[in-house]
Motif scaffolding. Structure first.
Motif, mmCIF file in Angstrom:
data_model
loop_
_atom_site.group_PDB
_atom_site.id
_atom_site.type_symbol
_atom_site.label_atom_id
_atom_site.label_comp_id
_atom_site.label_asym_id
_atom_site.label_seq_id
_atom_site.Cartn_x
_atom_site.Cartn_y
_atom_site.Cartn_z
ATOM 1 N N ALA A 63 -41.083 -52.035 67.654
ATOM 2 C CA ALA A 63 -40.033 -51.161 68.475
ATOM 3 C C ALA A 63 -39.236 -50.306 67.517
ATOM 4 O O ALA A 63 -38.779 -50.666 66.520
ATOM 5 C CB ALA A 63 -39.051 -52.066 69.160
ATOM 6 N N PHE A 64 -39.528 -48.976 67.898
ATOM 7 C CA PHE A 64 -38.719 -47.884 67.181
ATOM 8 C C PHE A 64 -37.833 -47.075 67.758
ATOM 9 O O PHE A 64 -38.395 -46.503 68.678
ATOM 10 C CB PHE A 64 -39.908 -47.079 66.348
ATOM 11 C CG PHE A 64 -40.711 -47.481 65.427
ATOM 12 C CD1 PHE A 64 -40.277 -47.676 63.905
ATOM 13 C CD2 PHE A 64 -41.860 -48.231 65.525
ATOM 14 C CE1 PHE A 64 -40.903 -48.162 62.991
ATOM 15 C CE2 PHE A 64 -42.709 -48.869 64.749
ATOM 16 C CZ PHE A 64 -42.114 -49.029 63.427
ATOM 17 N N GLY A 111 -34.912 -52.966 75.160
ATOM 18 C CA GLY A 111 -35.477 -52.917 73.924
ATOM 19 C C GLY A 111 -36.121 -51.294 73.892
ATOM 20 O O GLY A 111 -36.093 -50.569 74.880
ATOM 21 N N SER A 112 -36.234 -50.874 72.534
ATOM 22 C CA SER A 112 -36.871 -49.476 72.390
ATOM 23 C C SER A 112 -38.382 -49.561 72.614
ATOM 24 O O SER A 112 -38.992 -50.746 72.763
ATOM 25 C CB SER A 112 -36.490 -49.263 70.967
ATOM 26 O OG SER A 112 -35.112 -49.403 70.724
ATOM 27 N N ARG A 113 -38.774 -48.331 72.677
ATOM 28 C CA ARG A 113 -40.195 -48.124 72.640
ATOM 29 C C ARG A 113 -41.010 -48.508 71.578
ATOM 30 O O ARG A 113 -40.793 -48.582 70.385
ATOM 31 C CB ARG A 113 -40.450 -46.635 72.823
ATOM 32 C CG ARG A 113 -41.802 -46.246 73.212
ATOM 33 C CD ARG A 113 -42.050 -44.817 73.369
ATOM 34 N NE ARG A 113 -41.242 -43.880 72.663
ATOM 35 C CZ ARG A 113 -41.511 -42.555 72.796
ATOM 36 N NH1 ARG A 113 -41.856 -42.077 73.915
ATOM 37 N NH2 ARG A 113 -40.588 -41.704 71.884
ATOM 38 N N ASN A 145 -32.549 -57.816 61.181
ATOM 39 C CA ASN A 145 -33.921 -58.195 61.811
ATOM 40 C C ASN A 145 -34.407 -57.320 62.863
ATOM 41 O O ASN A 145 -33.719 -56.321 63.360
ATOM 42 C CB ASN A 145 -33.902 -59.844 62.305
ATOM 43 C CG ASN A 145 -32.772 -60.003 63.284
ATOM 44 O OD1 ASN A 145 -32.690 -59.243 64.122
ATOM 45 N ND2 ASN A 145 -31.921 -61.146 63.064
ATOM 46 N N GLY A 146 -35.594 -57.723 63.162
ATOM 47 C CA GLY A 146 -36.083 -56.618 64.603
ATOM 48 C C GLY A 146 -35.090 -56.646 65.541
ATOM 49 O O GLY A 146 -35.058 -55.615 66.483
ATOM 50 N N GLN A 201 -32.113 -54.750 64.971
ATOM 51 C CA GLN A 201 -32.292 -53.536 64.725
ATOM 52 C C GLN A 201 -32.320 -52.649 66.308
ATOM 53 O O GLN A 201 -32.122 -51.471 66.438
ATOM 54 C CB GLN A 201 -33.731 -53.341 64.071
ATOM 55 C CG GLN A 201 -34.364 -51.881 63.863
ATOM 56 C CD GLN A 201 -35.657 -51.990 63.362
ATOM 57 O OE1 GLN A 201 -35.987 -52.567 62.380
ATOM 58 N NE2 GLN A 201 -36.598 -51.206 64.079
ATOM 59 N N ASP A 202 -33.373 -53.346 67.130
ATOM 60 C CA ASP A 202 -33.290 -52.694 68.280
ATOM 61 C C ASP A 202 -32.333 -52.435 69.246
ATOM 62 O O ASP A 202 -31.887 -51.213 69.867
ATOM 63 C CB ASP A 202 -34.339 -53.462 69.425
ATOM 64 C CG ASP A 202 -35.690 -53.224 68.816
ATOM 65 O OD1 ASP A 202 -36.167 -52.746 67.901
ATOM 66 O OD2 ASP A 202 -36.419 -54.216 69.121
ATOM 67 N N LYS A 203 -31.294 -53.439 69.167
ATOM 68 C CA LYS A 203 -30.022 -53.289 69.803
ATOM 69 C C LYS A 203 -29.196 -52.319 69.190
ATOM 70 O O LYS A 203 -28.460 -51.475 70.041
ATOM 71 C CB LYS A 203 -28.989 -54.789 69.915
ATOM 72 C CG LYS A 203 -29.636 -55.848 70.606
ATOM 73 C CD LYS A 203 -28.771 -56.972 70.483
ATOM 74 C CE LYS A 203 -29.154 -57.909 71.506
ATOM 75 N NZ LYS A 203 -28.154 -59.039 71.686
ATOM 76 N N ILE A 204 -29.101 -52.106 67.996
ATOM 77 C CA ILE A 204 -28.099 -51.084 67.280
ATOM 78 C C ILE A 204 -28.773 -49.959 67.786
ATOM 79 O O ILE A 204 -28.187 -48.644 67.767
ATOM 80 C CB ILE A 204 -28.305 -51.179 65.729
ATOM 81 C CG1 ILE A 204 -27.607 -52.331 65.288
ATOM 82 C CG2 ILE A 204 -27.799 -50.183 65.012
ATOM 83 C CD1 ILE A 204 -27.728 -52.843 63.769
ATOM 84 N N GLY A 205 -30.159 -49.501 67.531
ATOM 85 C CA GLY A 205 -30.725 -48.232 67.973
ATOM 86 C C GLY A 205 -30.572 -48.049 69.328
ATOM 87 O O GLY A 205 -30.204 -46.611 69.540
#
Length: 286
Positions: free
Chosen positions: A50-51, A90-92, A186-187, A190-194
């Protein structure tokens, strides 16, 4: 002095892919995004990840708009594919497409060896004709062209642009702040921050993290509770956020020391509960 070692971690990318990318007409923005995608997929032995736009922005030093356009162009050119669309949680999720024969990126490589030889021959003929059949022109007949490929103002502008990119790449981001002040990123986090950076701004998310750290907390759930409050109050600007927090701090002493008749009933000057003898109550009733 930097001393990176393969034992500290490496990203395994097939030589065939590297050679193919080298001869395709990728833009510098697309190259940067590709490196980040490889790093966080192949670098972690996974095919997709997820990015968020903000995460790509923080890892490349690109602007938010440039990151969006770069990812979209790579998707349109079939270089990366969307495994799962973005959602509220979640991100894409993106994946690199290693089947380079399906890429829609033009190649700079000649189609065959004969074309390479023809290009070489044309270049040599052009060189001979320019020197008058191979005779070197007399020295000092003309002033030497300026070196560097451009005028001084243009070179200065390019230098400033490169320096700005370096500064942007080194700028503190919510992701780097989290790793320095909380724990390893962690991933999931990372997704939450993004996602929060996309919903609000990086500055606002950083402010919430700073408040969390100042209160001695190292949990992102605490940061999220702050962000939810700001989001519910439509505080998407850093100045509004700071004004809101200042108002809360100023309101706390008033709430703590304000007069409350119901609370102070039965208390003396010291604020302690006062003992009232039972006969006083009987005397009043009589």
């Amino acid at each position: 002095m930097a001393n990176p070692q393969k034992e500290q971690g490496y990203t395994a990318v097939a030589n065939e892919i590297l050679e193919e990318v080298a001869i395709r007409k990728f833009s510098s923005t697309q190259h940067k995004i590709l490196l980040v995608i490889w790093r966080y997929t192949y670098g972690f032995h996974r095919k997709s990840h997820a990015f968020s736009i903000s995460f790509v922005q923080s890892k490349t030093g690109l602007s938010k708009d440039a990151s969006k356009r770069g990812i979209k162009s790579l998707i349109d050119k079939n270089v990366i594919t969307v495994v799962k669309e973005a959602s509220f949680n979640g991100s894409r999720e993106l994946m690199f497409n290693k089947d380079y024969e399906t890429w829609k990126i033009v190649s700079d490589a000649p189609e065959n060896v004969e074309e390479m030889e023809q290009n070489t021959s044309n270049n040599s003929l052009g060189a001979d004709s320019s020197t008058g059949g191979g005779i070197a022109p007399p020295t000092g007949s003309a002033p030497a062209p300026p070196t560097g490929g451009g005028s001084a103002p243009q070179l200065k502008k390019e230098k400033e642009s490169k320096e700005r990119v370096v500064v942007d790449a080194r700028k503190e981001t919510p992701f780097s702040f989290f790793e320095q002040n909380f724990h390893i990123l962690n991933g999931h986090i990372q997704d939450k921050i993004g996602n929060w950076c996309d919903d609000l701004t990086e500055e606002v998310v950083m402010e919430a993290m700073k408040i969390t750290s100042e209160n001695g907390v190292r949990k992102f759930s605490y940061t999220e509770s702050i962000l939810r409050e700001w989001f519910n109050h439509s505080l998407t600007d850093i100045e509004k956020v700071r004004a809101h927090e200042l108002h809360k701090k100023e309101a706390k002493p008033n709430a703590r020391h304000g007069n409350n008749p119901q609370r102070d009933m039965g208390k003396g000057r010291t604020g302690q509960e006062q003992f009232v003898p039972e006969f006083v109550g009987r005397y009043k009733r009589a």
